[in-house]
Write a protein that holds these residues in place. Sequence first.
Motif, PDB file in Angstrom:
ATOM      1  N   ASP A 119      -9.655   7.281  -3.161  1.00 59.93           N
ATOM      2  CA  ASP A 119      -9.157   7.778  -1.746  1.00 59.93           C
ATOM      3  C   ASP A 119      -8.172   6.937  -1.082  1.00 59.93           C
ATOM      4  O   ASP A 119      -7.472   7.227   0.020  1.00 59.93           O
ATOM      5  CB  ASP A 119     -10.296   8.164  -0.683  1.00 59.93           C
ATOM      6  CG  ASP A 119     -11.078   9.489  -1.389  1.00 59.93           C
ATOM      7  OD1 ASP A 119     -10.538  10.236  -2.007  1.00 59.93           O
ATOM      8  OD2 ASP A 119     -12.415   9.305  -1.213  1.00 59.93           O
ATOM      9  N   LEU A 120      -7.888   5.759  -1.715  1.00 59.52           N
ATOM     10  CA  LEU A 120      -6.982   4.691  -1.344  1.00 59.52           C
ATOM     11  C   LEU A 120      -5.653   5.042  -1.387  1.00 59.52           C
ATOM     12  O   LEU A 120      -5.445   5.401  -2.573  1.00 59.52           O
ATOM     13  CB  LEU A 120      -7.552   3.336  -1.728  1.00 59.52           C
ATOM     14  CG  LEU A 120      -6.627   2.224  -1.080  1.00 59.52           C
ATOM     15  CD1 LEU A 120      -6.988   1.923   0.239  1.00 59.52           C
ATOM     16  CD2 LEU A 120      -6.749   1.147  -2.062  1.00 59.52           C
ATOM     17  N   GLY A 121      -4.772   4.959  -0.353  1.00 58.70           N
ATOM     18  CA  GLY A 121      -3.299   5.008  -0.592  1.00 58.70           C
ATOM     19  C   GLY A 121      -2.877   3.656  -1.103  1.00 58.70           C
ATOM     20  O   GLY A 121      -3.449   2.653  -0.494  1.00 58.70           O
ATOM     21  N   LEU A 122      -1.888   3.790  -1.925  1.00 58.17           N
ATOM     22  CA  LEU A 122      -1.405   2.345  -2.102  1.00 58.17           C
ATOM     23  C   LEU A 122       0.080   2.274  -2.456  1.00 58.17           C
ATOM     24  O   LEU A 122       0.847   3.291  -2.798  1.00 58.17           O
ATOM     25  CB  LEU A 122      -1.905   2.462  -3.988  1.00 58.17           C
ATOM     26  CG  LEU A 122      -1.905   1.070  -4.602  1.00 58.17           C
ATOM     27  CD1 LEU A 122      -2.602  -0.126  -3.974  1.00 58.17           C
ATOM     28  CD2 LEU A 122      -2.404   1.238  -5.998  1.00 58.17           C
ATOM     29  N   VAL A 123       0.856   1.295  -1.805  1.00 60.70           N
ATOM     30  CA  VAL A 123       2.172   1.033  -1.832  1.00 60.70           C
ATOM     31  C   VAL A 123       2.425  -0.243  -2.729  1.00 60.70           C
ATOM     32  O   VAL A 123       1.612  -1.359  -2.434  1.00 60.70           O
ATOM     33  CB  VAL A 123       2.471   0.674  -0.446  1.00 60.70           C
ATOM     34  CG1 VAL A 123       3.958   0.386  -0.369  1.00 60.70           C
ATOM     35  CG2 VAL A 123       2.456   2.026   0.551  1.00 60.70           C
ATOM     36  N   LEU A 124       3.169  -0.168  -3.497  1.00 63.17           N
ATOM     37  CA  LEU A 124       3.605  -1.239  -4.607  1.00 63.17           C
ATOM     38  C   LEU A 124       4.785  -1.419  -4.467  1.00 63.17           C
ATOM     39  O   LEU A 124       5.718  -0.786  -5.042  1.00 63.17           O
ATOM     40  CB  LEU A 124       3.091  -0.984  -5.996  1.00 63.17           C
ATOM     41  CG  LEU A 124       1.433  -0.634  -6.292  1.00 63.17           C
ATOM     42  CD1 LEU A 124       1.245  -0.243  -7.880  1.00 63.17           C
ATOM     43  CD2 LEU A 124       0.688  -1.922  -5.798  1.00 63.17           C
ATOM     44  N   ASP A 125       5.383  -2.565  -3.816  1.00 57.14           N
ATOM     45  CA  ASP A 125       6.868  -3.032  -3.674  1.00 57.14           C
ATOM     46  C   ASP A 125       7.300  -4.252  -4.430  1.00 57.14           C
ATOM     47  O   ASP A 125       6.325  -5.150  -4.697  1.00 57.14           O
ATOM     48  CB  ASP A 125       7.128  -2.964  -2.111  1.00 57.14           C
ATOM     49  CG  ASP A 125       7.337  -1.453  -1.582  1.00 57.14           C
ATOM     50  OD1 ASP A 125       7.455  -0.571  -2.465  1.00 57.14           O
ATOM     51  OD2 ASP A 125       7.327  -1.327  -0.253  1.00 57.14           O
ATOM     52  N   MET A 126       8.511  -4.352  -4.590  1.00 58.86           N
ATOM     53  CA  MET A 126       9.234  -5.469  -5.330  1.00 58.86           C
ATOM     54  C   MET A 126       9.765  -6.244  -4.020  1.00 58.86           C
ATOM     55  O   MET A 126      10.569  -5.673  -3.176  1.00 58.86           O
ATOM     56  CB  MET A 126      10.043  -5.210  -6.107  1.00 58.86           C
ATOM     57  CG  MET A 126      10.952  -6.362  -6.695  1.00 58.86           C
ATOM     58  SD  MET A 126      12.236  -5.750  -8.179  1.00 58.86           S
ATOM     59  CE  MET A 126      13.084  -4.957  -7.272  1.00 58.86           C
TER      60      MET A 126
END
Length: 295
Positions: A119-126
């Motif tokens: 249920d966790l939102g995940l943001v993966l950025d460079m």
Amino acid sequence: MSNKQLEVFVRVVQLGSVTATAQALGMSQPSVSKSLALTEQHLGFTLFERSGGKMKPTAEASQVFEEALRMQEGIARFDRFLENVQRYRVGQLRVCATPALAINVLPLLAPVLRQAFPDLGLVLDMYLNNEIEAAIERQQYDLGFLLQPVDPQAPPPGVVCQGQMVCVMNAAHPLAGRAAIGWDDLPPRELIYITTDPRIVAMMASAIAGFRERPVSSLETNRYSMAINLVRQGLGVTVVDEFSLAGIDTTGLAIKPFAPALPIAVVAASAVRSAVAEPAERCIEALRGVLQPRG
């Protein structure tokens, strides 16, 4: 000076006319002129002089302009922070990493986190290596992974994994049979230079005499992944941190330790909120699991 007056002033300096500013901001020309007049009245000095149909800032206005830009940037940063608090105060982990780690490694962590925290939102950025710590301080991200030179006897806090700089070349290269590669072994014409984080460049320059004295005909890039792909094209040899090779196919490449050893580490910088402390720790553990085989 109100935020609106600040915006009007900045636009007039940038665009050079009341008409263009009015169009850009969706205002009437009299409203723009009135805003400037109120600002001048508040400040007590003239901001613009008309010259050839253009609004030319006075010397005082030029000084105000530089500070106004900084204020606008601060306001925009604060607005982004408030948006993050409003939208993402719970239930989302925001992670950034250096380009090589973000492209090749973070996607390997996502399945682990999605399975453990469905249920966790995940943001993966460079992010650029030398900008990650500032992004964490601004609370733009909860967790950031960056590269730092290290003293093995006194590693910095937050070390995820320690490694070293390595030489990368085609497997058929004449140097591929060596156990280790020194700077003097590398043909200057073949060396692909990497102009990346100043700390890493400084580490290499302090350990390698003549590192900064590159030939005019040299090949340079500011991305490790690009340097590796240039090696694949047979354009030379490069020196990268070993973590940049994680998660990529190294078939056809020879990877050799660089001598003298140049130690480097992946470091976790965090401003983790209590709501995502457990997922952040799991993310660090997962990254260590991916990188440790090369350490």
